[in-house]
Scaffold this active site. Structure first.
Site, PDB file in Angstrom:
ATOM      1  N   HIS A 173       0.859  -1.179   0.000  1.00 40.99           N
ATOM      2  CA  HIS A 173       0.000   0.000   0.000  1.00 40.99           C
ATOM      3  C   HIS A 173       0.897   1.231   0.000  1.00 40.99           C
ATOM      4  CE1 HIS A 173      -3.732   2.289   0.774  1.00 40.99           C
ATOM      5  NE2 HIS A 173      -2.898   3.128   1.372  1.00 40.99           N
ATOM      6  N   CYS A 174       0.702   2.087  -0.989  1.00 35.16           N
ATOM      7  CA  CYS A 174       1.540   3.283  -1.128  1.00 35.16           C
ATOM      8  C   CYS A 174       0.736   4.523  -0.753  1.00 35.16           C
ATOM      9  CB  CYS A 174       2.051   3.408  -2.564  1.00 35.16           C
ATOM     10  SG  CYS A 174       3.068   4.876  -2.827  1.00 35.16           S
ATOM     11  N   PRO A 175       1.114   5.215   0.325  1.00 38.43           N
ATOM     12  CA  PRO A 175       0.373   6.429   0.695  1.00 38.43           C
ATOM     13  C   PRO A 175       0.528   7.554  -0.325  1.00 38.43           C
ATOM     14  CG  PRO A 175       2.353   6.184   2.047  1.00 38.43           C
ATOM     15  CD  PRO A 175       2.214   4.919   1.266  1.00 38.43           C
TER      16      PRO A 175
END
Length: 327
Positions: free
Chosen positions: A156-158
């Site tokens: 998951h990439c913010p």
């Protein structure tokens, strides 16, 4: 047919409230689903906004501090066009990576009716995620931010406020590539502009005062160097994951492959949507070439042999994983 509990992954938690089948409602039909995908996460939204602001800042410095005051018209036009084209492609890739469904498994499909419609082959393992009440296909992992199980979830990439998964990995790779290119381009232009200003009068090489010009260039240099390193590493790891057919989570868990691995070139074709073409570099092209999934995989489950009512109750109420041993 007999069922036995099998090994459960770390992302599965024993929480009774999630294991109650009455809380699992059938997933909505595809016709009722909208095409918009957006994660309402405060941190992710803030990071995405900061990303766009940093790109706009770089464009501001490149255009108004370095190129517009330049006496070389051809130099300004060529570099301005190139930088803005790459910046536009970077933001478009970011937009697609953020708003594309990364491969979410239908939520709430672990119902009696749905399981009754499945067919299981002897020896196959079926996992139920107690968090989103879904039957998990192979290589799917639950994301605590997206609150969904994601097919081939890498991480998951913010910065894109989304998971990187099966359906949007291409756009994430393009985003990292274009950000790395505009960062490198900005560093080169900053270097040339410093040399130009040292040779000429500082008051003539920029529309701003010399102290303001120096501060703006140093900030841009720091930003470009930082993002060049970061996005180059991310681009390399993503391409490596695609070519080795192993996601970041699978590599982190040192997970032994239970799937048939494909070659590096086939992995690139699957991730970028077909044979090599200019469409690979475009964030506007869709992924038309999808890997063929076995029957039932679209719903998140393997395929053949009907389970009894007792076995369905056991699966829904007791554990999150079963293995079909015999018919």
């Amino acid at each position: 047919m007999m069922l036995t509990p099998v090994h459960r992954f770390r992302d599965i938690e024993r929480k009774p409230e999630y294991l109650q089948p009455e809380k699992c409602v059938p997933p909505p039909s595809r016709a009722s689903l909208g095409t918009m995908w957006f994660i309402r996460d405060g941190c992710g939204i803030a990071c995405a906004v900061v990303t766009w602001m940093l790109v706009f800042y770089a464009d501001f410095v490149v255009l108004l501090v370095m190129l517009v005051p330049s006496r070389d018209y051809v130099y300004s036009v060529i570099n301005g066009t190139l930088f803005n084209t790459l910046a536009f492609l970077a933001l478009a890739s970011h937009f697609r990576a953020m708003l594309t469904d990364p491969g979410a498994v239908p939520k709430g499909n672990a119902t009696k009716e749905f399981i009754e419609s499945l067919q299981l082959k002897p020896g196959q393992v079926v996992y139920k995620c107690p968090k989103c009440c879904s039957i998990k296909p192979d290589r799917a992992h639950h994301c605590s931010v997206c609150k969904r199980c994601i097919r081939k979830m890498d991480h998951h990439c913010p910065w894109v406020n989304n998971c990187v998964g099966e359906n949007n990995q291409k756009y994430f790779v393009l985003f990292t590539m274009y950000i790395a290119l505009i960062s490198l381009h900005a560093l080169i232009m900053v270097g040339f502009h410093f040399l130009y200003c040292f040779e000429e009068d500082w008051t003539k090489c920029s529309s701003f005062s010399p102290p303001t010009t120096v501060i703006l260039l140093i900030l841009l240099c720091f930003e470009a160097l930082l993002f060049l390193i970061f996005t180059s590493v991310m681009f390399g790891t993503q391409v490596h994951s695609i070519c080795t057919d192993e996601t970041g989570i699978e590599r982190l868990k040192n997970q032994k492959p239970t799937w048939e691995k494909i070659s590096g070139w086939e992995g690139m074709r699957a991730a970028f949507g077909g044979a090599f073409s200019l469409a690979w570099l475009s964030p506007f092209s869709n992924l038309d070439c999808k890997s063929q999934l076995p029957a039932g995989a679209e719903a998140g489950a393997p395929a053949s042999a009907i389970m009894t009512q007792e076995e369905i109750e056991q699966f829904l109420a007791q554990d999150v994983a079963i293995q079909v041993l015999r018919e």
